[in-house]
Design an enzyme around this catalytic site. Structure first.
Site, PDB file in Angstrom:
ATOM      1  N   PHE A  98      75.949  32.468  45.657  1.00  0.00           N
ATOM      2  CA  PHE A  98      76.076  33.930  45.736  1.00  0.00           C
ATOM      3  C   PHE A  98      75.334  34.405  46.977  1.00  0.00           C
ATOM      4  O   PHE A  98      74.140  34.174  47.124  1.00  0.00           O
ATOM      5  CB  PHE A  98      75.514  34.618  44.492  1.00  0.00           C
ATOM      6  CG  PHE A  98      75.817  36.097  44.498  1.00  0.00           C
ATOM      7  CD1 PHE A  98      77.045  36.564  44.054  1.00  0.00           C
ATOM      8  CD2 PHE A  98      74.900  37.018  44.977  1.00  0.00           C
ATOM      9  CE1 PHE A  98      77.345  37.926  44.078  1.00  0.00           C
ATOM     10  CE2 PHE A  98      75.186  38.377  44.999  1.00  0.00           C
ATOM     11  CZ  PHE A  98      76.418  38.836  44.544  1.00  0.00           C
ATOM     12  N   ASP A 130      69.664  30.952  52.796  1.00  0.00           N
ATOM     13  CA  ASP A 130      69.681  32.271  52.177  1.00  0.00           C
ATOM     14  C   ASP A 130      68.548  32.335  51.162  1.00  0.00           C
ATOM     15  O   ASP A 130      68.654  31.835  50.038  1.00  0.00           O
ATOM     16  CB  ASP A 130      71.040  32.529  51.515  1.00  0.00           C
ATOM     17  CG  ASP A 130      71.125  33.933  50.915  1.00  0.00           C
ATOM     18  OD1 ASP A 130      70.082  34.626  50.884  1.00  0.00           O
ATOM     19  OD2 ASP A 130      72.214  34.325  50.475  1.00  0.00           O
ATOM     20  N   LYS A 133      65.717  41.500  48.723  1.00  0.00           N
ATOM     21  CA  LYS A 133      65.095  41.678  47.393  1.00  0.00           C
ATOM     22  C   LYS A 133      63.590  41.990  47.435  1.00  0.00           C
ATOM     23  O   LYS A 133      63.207  43.133  47.479  1.00  0.00           O
ATOM     24  CB  LYS A 133      65.376  40.455  46.537  1.00  0.00           C
ATOM     25  CG  LYS A 133      66.863  40.351  46.166  1.00  0.00           C
ATOM     26  CD  LYS A 133      67.078  39.415  45.021  1.00  0.00           C
ATOM     27  CE  LYS A 133      68.538  39.164  44.706  1.00  0.00           C
ATOM     28  NZ  LYS A 133      69.173  40.236  43.954  1.00  0.00           N
TER      29      LYS A 133
HETATM   30  N1  PLP Z   1      71.938  36.308  48.717  1.00  0.00           N
HETATM   31  C1  PLP Z   1      71.410  35.908  47.554  1.00  0.00           C
HETATM   32  C2  PLP Z   1      70.874  34.509  47.448  1.00  0.00           C
HETATM   33  C3  PLP Z   1      71.363  36.759  46.459  1.00  0.00           C
HETATM   34  O1  PLP Z   1      70.846  36.340  45.295  1.00  0.00           O
HETATM   35  C4  PLP Z   1      71.867  38.072  46.611  1.00  0.00           C
HETATM   36  C5  PLP Z   1      71.854  38.999  45.467  1.00  0.00           C
HETATM   37  O2  PLP Z   1      71.701  38.644  44.330  1.00  0.00           O
HETATM   38  C6  PLP Z   1      72.410  38.457  47.840  1.00  0.00           C
HETATM   39  C7  PLP Z   1      72.421  37.553  48.877  1.00  0.00           C
HETATM   40  C8  PLP Z   1      72.976  39.836  48.031  1.00  0.00           C
HETATM   41  O3  PLP Z   1      71.964  40.789  48.043  1.00  0.00           O
HETATM   42  P1  PLP Z   1      72.306  42.339  47.827  1.00  0.00           P
HETATM   43  O4  PLP Z   1      72.732  42.532  46.421  1.00  0.00           O
HETATM   44  O5  PLP Z   1      71.010  43.040  48.184  1.00  0.00           O
HETATM   45  O6  PLP Z   1      73.383  42.676  48.809  1.00  0.00           O
END
Ligand code: PLP
Length: 424
Positions: free
Chosen positions: A147, A231, A260
């Site tokens: 994700f 990520d 986050k």
């Molecule tokens: N990358 C990872 C690993 C995530 O867990 C998330 C959200 O859960 C995102 C990107 C996307 O973040 P956002 O919801 O702030 O766009």
């Protein structure tokens, strides 16, 4: 109006607004699962419209590293609000510069140049575009179950078909390989602009790869010339018991994405930080190719600078390690008592996943937890897994309380669903 009539009126108004103006099917699901209205929050707790307190083990899906409204972060934001809230963008912004420098100090190796956005998915978009511009290649490699966000680029490299299918065609040149499988990665990495992986898959169901996986990804990227994007939107900033999950294997990616917990749960902010060679290859002669009006605004930077200070000064990564060990051990004991309900418990630091034997069990366990004053949530890409992701400031007594609630909630769910608990 009595207090309880006022509380009921607030609930009704909010539910009806969601049902009529926000997201009708989601409103109904939330109502059915007993979701209250959040009214205020502090520390590890949220307070609902009836004044009931909940230990927040959903933790805003990883946002509330410092809990709600950490006083040092709130004070920094308040002070900045009176000075200058948003940047005029035509002049240097001291806080943006300071935050970029601080991230370069804290992140591993020679990660140095930061771009600031407002969310995780924007950080990922920036990283993907950087990789294409730096390499002149098109292809991306992502992992099954990953994700990375829901904007087009991030969605293209994410690994759950249900979220992707309605929006096709997505980015054309994307390969997905099983998470943790270096052989599969080696088979598709040729000509890739970038490989993007979460060090531990959060929304995929809290999947921990085999030891050495990140080092293997690093080696394959070195060999093929692909940019390695780690990520760390969910795993970074102390969550996994180290400042960054890449630190656990001593790996330096080419680009790291963060969001986050970056502001400690007070202001929205996302970022990527890149090695200078990668950044320069993309943007040395074109500094305005990728920009954001609100990204890196003074309020968000003030919050992030204060949050990073708290994270380091209070050594919250150490607390994540210690409390995380208690959480995992306790959840594993519950799994042993209810082997017909819980298939696995896994995680690192305070990112824990409880894998149920049946996707349907969560629909009872999560509301039962809520009744007992504890929030928890499914992982987005794997609904058989309940995540436990409390703030990093959580203490041992709060972990014990949440575990007691989980034990009871699983027991009630199994009773209701007619599955027998293990007699021991
Ligand atoms: N990358 C990872 C690993 C995530 O867990 C998330 C959200 O859960 C995102 C990107 C996307 O973040 P956002 O919801 O702030 O766009």
């Amino acid at each position: 109006m009595t207090d309880s009539a006022a509380a009921q009126a607030l609930y009704t108004e909010t539910y009806e607004n969601y049902r009529d103006y926000v997201n009708p099917p989601l409103a109904r699901v939330m109502k059915l699962s007993g979701s209250p209205v959040e009214v205020s929050a502090d520390g590890v707790s949220i307070v609902d419209h009836n004044g009931k307190r909940y230990l927040d083990f959903a933790g805003g899906y990883g946002v509330f590293t410092l809990g709600y409204g950490h006083p040092r972060v709130v004070a920094a934001v308040r002070e900045q609000l009176d000075v200058m809230a948003l940047s005029g963008r035509t002049m240097f912004s001291p806080l943006l510069g300071r935050l970029a420098k601080r991230l370069a100090e804290l992140t591993p190796g020679d990660l140095q140049i930061s771009f600031f956005a407002n969310s995780g998915t924007e950080a990922v978009e920036g990283a993907l575009k950087l990789a294409r511009a730096a390499t002149g290649r098109a292809k991306f490699v992502g992992t099954h179950g990953a994700f990375h966000g829901k904007t087009f680029g991030a969605l293209s490299v994410s690994g759950r078909e249900a979220f992707r299918a309605p929006f096709g065609p997505l980015l054309a040149d994307v390969a997905h390989v099983p998470f943790g499988d270096l052989g599969a990665l080696a088979g598709v990495i040729d000509d890739a602009a970038a490989v993007i992986v979460e060090p531990i898959q959060g929304e995929g169901g809290v999947n921990v790869p085999p030891a050495g996986y990140l080092r293997g990804v690093r080696a394959l990227c070195d060999r093929s010339g692909a940019v390695f994007i780690a990520d760390e939107v969910q795993t970074g900033l102390g969550r996994c018991g180290a400042l960054f999950a890449c630190d656990i294997e001593g790996v330096v990616p080419d680009v790291m994405t963060l969001a986050k917990g970056l502001s400690g749960g007070v202001m929205p902010i996302g970022a990527y930080i890149a090695r200078p060679a990668v950044w320069n290859a993309a943007y040395a002669k074109a500094p305005l190719l990728h920009t954001s009006t609100f990204g890196g605004n003074p309020l968000a930077c003030a919050a992030a600078l204060a949050a990073l200070d708290v994270l380091v000064d209070d050594d919250l990564a150490a607390n994540a390690r210690e409390r995380g060990a208690e959480l995992l051990e306790g959840a594993r004991a519950i799994a042993r008592r209810y082997p017909d309900a819980i298939a696995d418990v896994r995680g690192v630091g305070l990112l824990a996943g409880v894998e149920l034997r049946n996707e349907g069990y969560g629909g009872t366990i999560i509301p039962e937890l809520l009744k007992r004053g504890v929030t928890a949530a499914w992982t987005l890409n794997q609904q058989r897994v309940i995540r436990l992701e409390p703030p990093l400031i959580v203490n041992a007594a709060q972990i014990a309380t949440a575990l007691r609630a989980l034990d009871e909630a699983v027991g009630v769910a199994l009773d209701r669903l007619g599955v027998l608990a293990c007699p021991t």
